[in-house]
Design a protein around this motif. Structure first.
Motif, PDB file in Angstrom:
ATOM      1  N   ARG A 226     -33.526  12.962   0.876  1.00 31.60           N
ATOM      2  CA  ARG A 226     -34.743  12.696   0.387  1.00 31.60           C
ATOM      3  C   ARG A 226     -35.010  13.923   0.142  1.00 31.60           C
ATOM      4  O   ARG A 226     -35.307  14.563  -0.605  1.00 31.60           O
ATOM      5  N   GLU A 227     -33.796  15.304   1.523  1.00 30.12           N
ATOM      6  CA  GLU A 227     -33.760  16.206   0.875  1.00 30.12           C
ATOM      7  C   GLU A 227     -32.854  16.417  -0.151  1.00 30.12           C
ATOM      8  O   GLU A 227     -33.967  17.352  -0.915  1.00 30.12           O
ATOM      9  N   SER A 230     -34.089  13.946  -6.147  1.00 29.70           N
ATOM     10  CA  SER A 230     -34.962  13.502  -6.837  1.00 29.70           C
ATOM     11  C   SER A 230     -34.831  11.352  -7.424  1.00 29.70           C
ATOM     12  O   SER A 230     -35.613  10.569  -6.652  1.00 29.70           O
ATOM     13  N   ASN A 231     -33.213  10.937  -7.178  1.00 32.39           N
ATOM     14  CA  ASN A 231     -33.091   9.139  -7.493  1.00 32.39           C
ATOM     15  C   ASN A 231     -32.323   9.432  -7.189  1.00 32.39           C
ATOM     16  O   ASN A 231     -30.896   9.769  -6.364  1.00 32.39           O
ATOM     17  N   SER A 244     -36.624   6.657  -8.426  1.00 33.03           N
ATOM     18  CA  SER A 244     -36.916   7.833  -8.013  1.00 33.03           C
ATOM     19  C   SER A 244     -36.574   6.792  -6.577  1.00 33.03           C
ATOM     20  O   SER A 244     -36.390   6.298  -6.640  1.00 33.03           O
ATOM     21  N   VAL A 245     -36.293   8.638  -5.405  1.00 34.87           N
ATOM     22  CA  VAL A 245     -36.353   8.098  -5.001  1.00 34.87           C
ATOM     23  C   VAL A 245     -37.269   7.599  -4.066  1.00 34.87           C
ATOM     24  O   VAL A 245     -36.971   6.519  -2.882  1.00 34.87           O
ATOM     25  N   ASP A 246     -38.859   8.029  -4.060  1.00 31.79           N
ATOM     26  CA  ASP A 246     -40.396   7.179  -3.474  1.00 31.79           C
ATOM     27  C   ASP A 246     -39.995   5.205  -3.930  1.00 31.79           C
ATOM     28  O   ASP A 246     -40.369   4.797  -3.544  1.00 31.79           O
ATOM     29  N   ASN A 247     -39.404   5.191  -4.872  1.00 29.17           N
ATOM     30  CA  ASN A 247     -39.540   3.908  -5.471  1.00 29.17           C
ATOM     31  C   ASN A 247     -37.843   3.265  -5.120  1.00 29.17           C
ATOM     32  O   ASN A 247     -38.444   1.826  -4.526  1.00 29.17           O
ATOM     33  N   THR A 250     -35.844   2.482  -0.049  1.00 29.91           N
ATOM     34  CA  THR A 250     -37.100   1.495   0.475  1.00 29.91           C
ATOM     35  C   THR A 250     -36.273   0.879   1.416  1.00 29.91           C
ATOM     36  O   THR A 250     -35.063   0.646   1.438  1.00 29.91           O
ATOM     37  N   ILE A 267     -34.763   5.074   7.692  1.00 25.34           N
ATOM     38  CA  ILE A 267     -35.932   5.464   6.963  1.00 25.34           C
ATOM     39  C   ILE A 267     -37.511   5.229   8.004  1.00 25.34           C
ATOM     40  O   ILE A 267     -38.128   6.434   7.710  1.00 25.34           O
ATOM     41  N   LYS A 268     -37.328   4.084   8.640  1.00 25.92           N
ATOM     42  CA  LYS A 268     -38.782   4.161   9.640  1.00 25.92           C
ATOM     43  C   LYS A 268     -38.412   5.358  10.145  1.00 25.92           C
ATOM     44  O   LYS A 268     -39.368   5.235  11.335  1.00 25.92           O
TER      45      LYS A 268
END
Ligand SMILES: Nc1ncnc2c1ncn2[C@@H]1O[C@H](COP(=O)(O)OP(=O)(O)OP(=O)(O)O)[C@@H](O)[C@H]1O
Length: 270
Positions: A226-227, A230-231, A244-247, A250, A267-268
């Motif tokens: 994440r740091e 972007s992708n 994208s990292v957000d999408n 996971t 992630i969690k």
């Protein structure tokens, strides 16, 4: 946007080109390199299986997957360094292999080779020099400018075998900068380097991104995804997810990529 096609398929390239162009217009994807249906095997053993993915333009993309997932193979296939079974590579119009800078894994480099820092970086100018041209003042200036950016100018005369891991990696980034490339493919550039070198390299890559260049990095430390990026492209012989990292980064996709529960841990924090 226009694209040019490098095909390894037996189908006619004009049919393929129109099909791929149609795809692009339909999906309105802004990618610098598109990889379609790439299969690579070594001695009959499949390393990449029908992989379709793309390197987005003007982004810093992490290539993520376990050992042996085919990450380095993907870079080598894009660069034409290995024979592929099948697949198409579509480069943005105006981009060809000379516009792709590649920083290999460090263990693939012979550090006993007698070459100093400056000459190593000047090597980056060769792809665009053309046959029968020797590097001169302009190329030396390009190399010195690149070394300044990664703060390695004081080491110009040092043999590459006499550098620390972080310094060496900065020299390789400088060599990539001297190439004045559009696309930067970096294979594990942060492994075994000091924090100063890591942040200098990251700053340099962000500078490239601001200039509209595209960067793809094979990376192992999932905690930093994440740091740094972007992708992402998540793969394990075949594509698991990209975006994208957000999408795409996971829990479910990371678990699938690593065939386990690493996503829950990373992630969690479970
Ligand atoms: N030259 C080669 N000859 C035979 N097998 C190879 C060769 N290069 C890679 N392989 C195999 O192909 C598979 C993919 O290798 P690759 O180096 O692309 O994976 P990777 O995801 O980059 O791995 P790592 O994270 O460990 O660097 C592995 O099983 C590897 O052993």
């Amino acid at each position: 946007m226009n694209y040019n096609l490098q095909t390894h398929s037996k189908k006619s390239s004009s049919t393929l080109l129109s099909k791929v162009r149609e795809n692009y217009i339909r999906k309105q994807i802004l990618d610098v390199i598109n990889i379609e249906n790439l299969t690579v095997s070594y001695q009959g053993k499949v390393a990449l299986d029908n992989l379709s993915c793309s390197i987005p333009k003007g982004k810093i993309t992490g290539i993520i997957g376990p050992n042996g997932a085919g990450k380095s193979t993907l870079f080598k296939a894009i660069l034409g360094l290995i024979k592929v079974d099948s697949g198409n590579f579509l480069f943005e119009d105006g981009v060809d292999k000379r516009d792709i800078a590649y920083v290999d894994q460090r263990n693939a480099i012979d550090l006993s080779f007698p070459i100093d820092v400056l000459d190593t970086v000047i090597l980056g100018t060769y792809p665009k020099l053309g046959l029968f041209h020797n590097p001169g003042r302009i190329e030396t200036e390009k190399a010195l400018d690149a070394l300044k950016i990664v703060k390695m100018e004081p080491y110009v005369k040092r043999q590459i075998g006499e550098l620390s891991g972080g310094q060496l990696q900065r020299v390789f980034i400088a060599r990539a900068l001297a190439q004045e490339a559009e696309v930067f493919l970096l294979d594990e550039p942060f492994v075994g380097i000091d924090v100063v070198s890591e942040s200098l390299i990251m700053e340099t890559l962000k500078m490239l991104q601001k200039q509209g260049k595209s960067v793809a990095i094979v990376h192992h430390d999932l905690h930093k995804v994440r740091e740094l990026f972007s992708n992402v492209i998540l793969l394990n012989k075949e594509l698991v997810a990209q975006g994208s990292v957000d999408n795409a980064f996971t829990v479910e996709n990371v678990n699938k990529t690593y065939s386990g529960s690493l996503g829950d841990v990373v992630i969690k924090g479970a």
